[in-house]
Write a protein that holds these residues in place. Structure first.
Motif, PDB file in Angstrom:
ATOM      1  N   LYS A 103       4.611 -36.100  17.356  1.00 20.05           N
ATOM      2  CA  LYS A 103       3.799 -35.749  16.192  1.00 20.05           C
ATOM      3  C   LYS A 103       3.895 -34.256  15.883  1.00 20.05           C
ATOM      4  N   TYR A 119       3.698 -38.956  22.732  1.00 23.57           N
ATOM      5  CA  TYR A 119       3.074 -39.153  21.420  1.00 23.57           C
ATOM      6  C   TYR A 119       2.750 -37.822  20.747  1.00 23.57           C
ATOM      7  N   LYS A 136       7.320 -33.231  14.357  1.00 22.93           N
ATOM      8  CA  LYS A 136       7.358 -33.577  12.936  1.00 22.93           C
ATOM      9  C   LYS A 136       6.554 -32.582  12.112  1.00 22.93           C
ATOM     10  N   ARG A 137       5.398 -32.187  12.621  1.00 23.18           N
ATOM     11  CA  ARG A 137       4.534 -31.237  11.908  1.00 23.18           C
ATOM     12  C   ARG A 137       5.216 -29.884  11.743  1.00 23.18           C
TER      13      ARG A 137
END
Length: 734
Positions: free
Chosen positions: A164, A160, A167-168
Motif C-alpha cells: 500500500k 500489506y 503505491k502511495r
C-alpha cells in the motif's frame, strides 16, 4: 540481561530528560531572537520571525505537525523529506497492526507460563521482565502455536502495508513529476564512457555529431564535463577571501560608531593569524582578490579548453525525448556511450562523472571489500563491549570498582546506560567513513551516495549491533558462560544454537532500554536544538559581523538521510525480530516512531532546508531494508522455534520464501518508475517550457560562471555550438 531496577531507571531517566528538553523547546522557541534556530525553513520561505514566535505555544507545534498535509510537507521540505516522514507512517502501521495480535494475545500467554522460574532454579539467568517474553513458555508446549501464528501475522501485515505504501509513494512521485515546477533534469541525460574523439575533433563536436545522428530533431546541445578541481579550489578561496573582506569592512564600520575615524582591522599573515607580518586586513584582502581573480579566469579558460573529459550532459527539446534517450542502448559496445537519467543539477558530483566504467567497477569492488572488513573488525570492539558491560564482568576485570558497585543508585544507572551509550558512541564514528567510501565508488550524484551510504550503514548496524550482540553477546554475556563454552567436550553447532536460544530472550530488555534511550533523548535533543542554539548565539555575539556570517551561523542544513534512515531501520529491525519473541518491544517501538513522526514533520516544516532533491528515490531503498529486516526476523524465528523443540517449526520456512518473492514483485511492479521517468508522464504537456540557456546554466558549475552570468564566450569550448531548430520547444541562448 537488564535487571528490573536498571530497566526502570533507564526508562524514567530518559523520560525526565525528554520532558525537560521539550519544556526548554517550548520556552526557547517563543523568543524572537531564537526564531532563526527553530524556524529557519519558514524564514527562508518568507515568513517573519515575530509572526512565527507570536503563535508559538506549548502544544502548537504538535498541532501543526499533526495537521500538516502532504502537499505542505512537499512544499516546505521537498519530496525526499516527505518520503522520509512517510516511512514513519509506514513503520507505525506495521507495528500497530502487529501489536494487535502480539501484545494482546502473546503477552498474557507468556505471563501465565512458568518456564523461566524453572530455569532460574538452575542458573538464575532470568529476571521478572523476561517473563513477558516467549522464553517463559515451556519447550514443546501447545501454547507455541500462538507464537507461530503471530510470526505469520507480522509477515502478512508487513506485506500489506508495504504494498500500500509503495503505491502511495509512486502516486505522489508521479504527481510531483507532472507538477508545473520546471525540473532541468527532465530535459537532460548524463552521458558517460565517451570514447576518444577523432583527430582534430573536440569533445563537444563528437557528442553533437553522435546524438544528432541518433536523436535528430530533438537533441539540442551538450555540456562536456571538465576537470574543474583547480578552478574550484581557486573559486572557493576567492569566496572565502570575499567573506573575510566583508568581515573586516564591517569591523571597521563598527569601530567608526564608537567615535573618531575608526580603527582599521589588522591581522598576521602566518599560521592561524598568530605569527607572521602584521598587515591591514582590508588592503590585504583586496590585493589577494586582485591577484587571484585573473588566475581563476586563466584556469577557467584552460580547463574548458584542455581538461575536457569523457562525460557530458546532453540536452533535449522536450521531456519525452530525454526520457527515451535515458532508457535505450546507444552503442553496440555496451561499455561505451552509456546514457543515464540526469541527476538534479545541485547534486552532481563533477569529479566522478568521467571515471570510466572499468575503474568504477574496480573501485566498487575495493569499496565493498573495505566495508566487509570494517563490518568484520568492528565486531571485535562490539563483542568486547557486550562482554564487559555487565557489572559481574566489570568487577572481575576491574576489582577496584567493587566499592562503586555497592552504591545501588549508581549501579542501576551504570547497568541502564553503559551498554547503550557504548553502542551509540561506536555508531557515531562510522557515517563519515562510509560516505567517503561511497563517493569513492564513482557515483555521480549526492542522493545516490546518500542511498549507498545508508545501505552500507544499515547492514553494518544489523550485523554488528543486532546480530553481533544477539548471537555473540549472548554466548559471551558472562565470563563463566565463555569458559563453559570453550571447556565443553561436546562443542557442536547444535550446542551453540541451544545456548543462543536460552540466552536470546533476556536480551530483549537490553534492546528495549536501547530503543527508549534513542527516542527519548535523541528526539528530545533534535526538537530542542539546544546545541545549535548555544553555538548560534556564541557565534553571533563574538564572531559574526556581517549578514552572511549570521546566516551561516543559523543555517540548519538538510536531513542526514544516510544516518537517519539506517538508525531508524535498526529500531524497525529490533521491533520485527522481537515482535514475537518479546512483544513488549512493540510498545516502545511504536512510541519511537510516533514521537519521531511528530518531531520529524515539525523539523521538515520549520527547520531543515533541502540541499538537493532526488524525487523520492529513497523509497525503494526503504522498502527493501524493511523487507531485509523482516527476512532477518523470520530466520531468527526459525532458529528460536527450533530451540523450543516445536515440531511444526518447519511451517516457518514458507515465510522467508514469501519475503523474497514479495521483494521481486515490488521490484518488477514499482521500481522501474523510480529509476526512469515513465514516457506516459514525460509525454504530458507542460504549462511552462524552460529556455535552453536556463537548463545549461543550472548544470554549469559555479566556478565556471562569471559574474553570475551564463552568456559568456568562454564557454564555447565546453558547449556545443548547435542552434535550436524551429520545431524545438526550447530556445538556445542568443
Amino acid at each position: 540481561m537488564v535487571t528490573m531496577s536498571a530497566f526502570f531507571t533507564s526508562l524514567v531517566t530518559s523520560l525526565v530528560v525528554f520532558v525537560i528538553l521539550v519544556i526548554l523547546f517550548s520556552i526557547l522557541s517563543r523568543r524572537p531572537s531564537n526564531a532563526y534556530i527553530y524556524y529557519p525553513n519558514r524564514i527562508l520561505h518568507g515568513q517573519e520571525p515575530p509572526d512565527l514566535v507570536k503563535k508559538a505555544g506549548v502544544f502548537t507545534w504538535i498541532k501543526e505537525a499533526y495537521s500538516a498535509t502532504d502537499a505542505e510537507l512537499v512544499a516546505m521540505g521537498g519530496l525526499d523529506a516527505w518520503v522520509y516522514t512517510y516511512f514513519f507512517t509506514t513503520a507505525l502501521e506495521i507495528l500497530l497492526y502487529s501489536a494487535v495480535f502480539c501484545v494482546v494475545v502473546l503477552i498474557p500467554i507468556c505471563v501465565t507460563s512458568h518456564n523461566n522460574a524453572a530455569l532460574n532454579n538452575v542458573n538464575n539467568t532470568y529476571v521478572k521482565i523476561d517473563n513477558l517474553a516467549m522464553g517463559n513458555v515451556p519447550n514443546k508446549s501447545a501454547k507455541i502455536w500462538a507464537f507461530l501464528l503471530a510470526a505469520f501475522w507480522v509477515s502478512f501485515v508487513t506485506f500489506y502495508v508495504l504494498w500500500k505504501s509503495y503505491k502511495r509513494v509512486s502516486t505522489f512521485r508521479i504527481q510531483d513529476q507532472t507538477s508545473a515546477k520546471v525540473k532541468p533534469e527532465q530535459f537532460a541525460v548524463l552521458v558517460r564512457d565517451i570514447p576518444k574523439p577523432e583527430v582534430h575533433q573536440t569533445r563537444s563536436e563528437q557528442v553533437d555529431s553522435y546524438f544528432r545522428k541518433l536523436h535528430p530533431g530533438t537533441y539540442e546541445k551538450c555540456l562536456v564535463a571538465c576537470d574543474i578541481s583547480k578552478a574550484e579550489k581557486l573559486y572557493l578561496e576567492i569566496e572565502k577571501i570575499k567573506l573575510k573582506l566583508e568581515h573586516a569592512q564591517a569591523v571597521y564600520e563598527l569601530s567608526k560608531g564608537k567615535g573618531g575615524d575608526g580603527v582599521r582591522p589588522t591581522h598576521k599573515t602566518g599560521f592561524l593569524g598568530l605569527v607572521g607580518a602584521k598587515v591591514d586586513s582590508i588592503d590585504y584582502y583586496n590585493e589577494k582578490l586582485k591577484e587571484l581573480t585573473p588566475n581563476l579566469e586563466k584556469e577557467r579558460t584552460r580547463a574548458l579548453a584542455d581538461e575536457q573529459q569523457g562525460a557530458a550532459f546532453a540536452f533535449f527539446s522536450d521531456r519525452r525525448s530525454a526520457a527515451e534517450a535515458s532508457q535505450v542502448v546507444h552503442s553496440p559496445d555496451a561499455l561505451k556511450w552509456q546514457v543515464y537519467a540526469a541527476p538534479e543539477p545541485r547534486e552532481v558530483i563533477w569529479s566522478n562523472l568521467a571515471k570510466p566504467v572499468s575503474q568504477r567497477a574496480l573501485r566498487k569492488a575495493i569499496v565493498y571489500v573495505v566495508v566487509f572488513l570494517i563490518v568484520l573488525f568492528f565486531m571485535i570492539p562490539i563483542l568486547f563491549i557486550s562482554a564487559l558491560t555487565t557489572l559481574n564482568n566489570l568487577e572481575t576485570l576491574l576489582p577496584f570498582i567493587k566499592a562503586i558497585v555497592k552504591i545501588k543508585v549508581l549501579t542501576a544507572v551504570i547497568q541502564a546506560f553503559l551498554p547503550q551509550l557504548a553502542l551509540i558512541i561506536f555508531l557515531a564514528l562510522l557515517p563519515s567513513l562510509l560516505m567517503a567510501l561511497s563517493k569513492a565508488e564513482g557515483i555521480p550524484s549526492k542522493s545516490h551516495v546518500s542511498r549507498a551510504t545508508s545501505g552500507k550503514y544499515f547492514y553494518f548496524i544489523v550485523f554488528n549491533v543486532f546480530l553481533g550482540i544477539s548471537i555473540f553477546g549472548t554466548i559471551f554475556a558472562s565470563l563463566a558462560g565463555f569458559k563453559q563454552l570453550i571447556q565443553s567436550t561436546g562443542l557442536t553447532v547444535s550446542y551453540v544454537v541451544k545456548l543462543f536460544g536460552q540466552k536470546l530472550p533476556p536480551l530483549a530488555s537490553l534492546f528495549i532500554t536501547y530503543v527508549a534511550l534513542k527516542f527519548f533523548i535523541g528526539y528530545g535533543l533534535s526538537l530542542s536544538r539546544v546545541v545549535a542554539l548555544v553555538i548560534y548565539h556564541l557565534k553571533r555575539k563574538y564572531l559574526c559581523k556581517t549578514e552572511k556570517e549570521i546566516q551561516a551561523a543559523w543555517a540548519p542544513g538538510s536531513l542526514s538521510y544516510h544516518t537517519n534512515v539506517p538508525n531508524d531501520m535498526l529500531i524497525m529491525t529490533l521491533a520485527l525480530c522481537y515482535a514475537v519473541i518479546a512483544p513488549l518491544i512493540l510498545v516502545f517501538a511504536i512510541l519511537y516512531f510516533l514521537i519521531g513522526w511528530l518531531i520529524v514533520r515539525n523539523q521538515v516544516l520549520n527547520v531543515y532546508v533541502p540541499e538537493w532533491e532526488s524525487g523520492g528515490r529513497m523509497w525503494p531503498h526503504i522498502n527493501n531494508r524493511i523487507l531485509a529486516a523482516l527476512f532477518v526476523s523470520q530466520i531468527t524465528m526459525l532458529g528460536f522455534f527450533g530451540v523450543k523443540e516445536f515440531p511444526y517449526t518447519v511451517l516457518l520456512i514458507a515465510l522467508p520464501v514469501m519475503t523474497v518473492a514479495f521483494y521481486f514483485v515490488c521490484k518488477l511492479t514499482f521500481y522501474p518508475a523510480f529509476a526512469h521517468l515513465p514516457l506516459a508522464i514525460a509525454s504530458e504537456e507542460m504549462k511552462e517550457i524552460p529556455s535552453l540557456a536556463s537548463i545549461v546554466e543550472a548544470y554549469t558549475p559555479a566556478c565556471l560562471l562569471e559574474g553570475e552570468q551564463f552568456e559568456d564566450a568562454k564557454f564555447e569550448d565546453a558547449q556545443s555550438n548547435m542552434t535550436s531548430r524551429t520545431n524545438s520547444g526550447i530556445t538556445s541562448p542568443a
